[in-house]
Design a protein around this motif. Sequence first.
Motif, PDB file in Angstrom:
ATOM      1  N   LEU A 312      51.560  41.722  45.678  1.00 53.73           N
ATOM      2  CA  LEU A 312      50.812  40.873  44.759  1.00 53.73           C
ATOM      3  C   LEU A 312      49.975  39.854  45.521  1.00 53.73           C
ATOM      4  CD1 LEU A 312      50.543  39.885  41.689  1.00 53.73           C
ATOM      5  CD2 LEU A 312      52.328  38.241  42.308  1.00 53.73           C
ATOM      6  N   ASN A 313      48.727  39.701  45.140  1.00 55.34           N
ATOM      7  CA  ASN A 313      47.892  38.602  45.643  1.00 55.34           C
ATOM      8  C   ASN A 313      46.838  38.251  44.601  1.00 55.34           C
ATOM      9  OD1 ASN A 313      45.985  40.607  45.837  1.00 55.34           O
ATOM     10  ND2 ASN A 313      45.980  40.676  48.076  1.00 55.34           N
ATOM     11  N   GLU A 314      45.860  37.427  44.997  1.00 51.18           N
ATOM     12  CA  GLU A 314      44.865  36.980  44.027  1.00 51.18           C
ATOM     13  C   GLU A 314      44.065  38.155  43.454  1.00 51.18           C
ATOM     14  OE1 GLU A 314      43.956  34.365  47.639  1.00 51.18           O
ATOM     15  OE2 GLU A 314      45.332  36.035  47.277  1.00 51.18           O
ATOM     16  N   GLY A 315      43.910  39.210  44.248  1.00 50.17           N
ATOM     17  CA  GLY A 315      43.160  40.367  43.770  1.00 50.17           C
ATOM     18  C   GLY A 315      43.746  40.980  42.513  1.00 50.17           C
ATOM     19  N   SER A 316      45.040  40.824  42.323  1.00 53.86           N
ATOM     20  CA  SER A 316      45.683  41.344  41.105  1.00 53.86           C
ATOM     21  C   SER A 316      45.182  40.592  39.881  1.00 53.86           C
ATOM     22  CB  SER A 316      47.203  41.216  41.226  1.00 53.86           C
ATOM     23  OG  SER A 316      47.675  41.870  42.377  1.00 53.86           O
TER      24      SER A 316
END
Length: 449
Positions: A312-316
Amino acid sequence: MAASTNSSGGALPLLTNRTAVAGLKFYVLVLIFLAIVAAIVLTTFLCFRRNRISKKSKMRRVKHSSGTIPLVSKEIVEVIKIEHVDDDSKMKKKVESDEIEESSSVSVESPSQNIGWGRWYSLKELENATDGFAEGNVIGEGGYGIVYRGILQDGSVVAVKNLLNNKGQAQKEFKVEVEAIGKVRHKNLVGLVGYCAEGAQRMLVYEYVDNGNLEQWLHGDVGPISPLTWDIRMKIAVGTAKGLAYLHEGLEPKVVHRDVKSSNILLDKHWNAKVSDFGLAKLLGSGKSYVTTRVMGTFGYVSPEYASTGMLNEGSDVYSFGILLMELVTGRSPVDYSRPPGEMNLVDWFKGMVASRRGEELVDSLIEIQPSPRSLKRALLLCLRCIDLDANKRPKMGQIVHMLEADDFPFRSELRTRERNHVPSQEDTSKKAPYPTRHVEPAYKASWR
């Protein structure tokens, strides 16, 4: 003389006579007995006093007053700065605690108004505010619990979220929301006013947003013409993007919302968007590009790489925002099994329509005044960029805000027109790159085709 002596001292031999108990004299037995009685009385008194103090202490810890805070998990109370004002002097206390098991608790004396993330409310206060959690005050319901509209004693209107305690989930969501948005203030994020933690009860008190959520306005029965005009929809998109950009880029550690969807975008009377429901949020510290976690979220909004790997990261959140923007453009849900097979999945249908150059047909039929071609292209291109299968090629939320607000959003067709019509000057010919088409195009290469 002898007779008188015996009559006056007749009591003395009685006390000094030896008895049958270990050959002890009578007065020694009397002293021992008195000592035993005194010891019993003293022990009873001390036990009674200790029990009384213990009861008073427990009552003081549970009772809510202007100077006390209830039992709160030490996972929540990491650092609390407290100012306690006495009549004669001011004292400052700092409470620091390490993470321990959720069952442990701490009682801290503090003013009731603010302890960093909002005020503590007693269960009785929230019961009174919501008319005993009356069904008529329910404004939202889901797997997390029930949200009630409430009016506090000072007349302010709030939203009270009563978390369901399914296998300790209430405590987990309570902890996450307090950590994620407890001290955050942004016009596009729902503010946390306070909380309630009594026994197993966990409740969160938010500012009340008085115009429902985006899902209701997009997919509810709003009549033949939607009150959400194209401009209002783009305003909602910008507000949502600004709120998420603040979570991603304005905080340390950054916050990944993990559940961006239309029902979590609340709207006020002026159609300003406020991102809500941080129960699934994750904190991502500096130096970390992602965090591995159990896949959570809402079907249709979860990014492919997160669903398959759990990374999970901001791209999600960017992917989820892209789906949300598609909803705003089309008025359709991410997954709708009532539609024909080729239109059930919004992403697949959307991509197919763009590839067929039928972008105008994507616009929600309930929008009375159709958007300009330029504005529509901007939205469609941005949708495609946000849902790029390569997470590294998706824009950051701050870039998305700029793209939505910029008047000079570049499109491939316009760049080609400019290039054809451009007459190079002597200064231009002296430069090796006449017009920076190649510098702009890669940023928008998932563009109109």
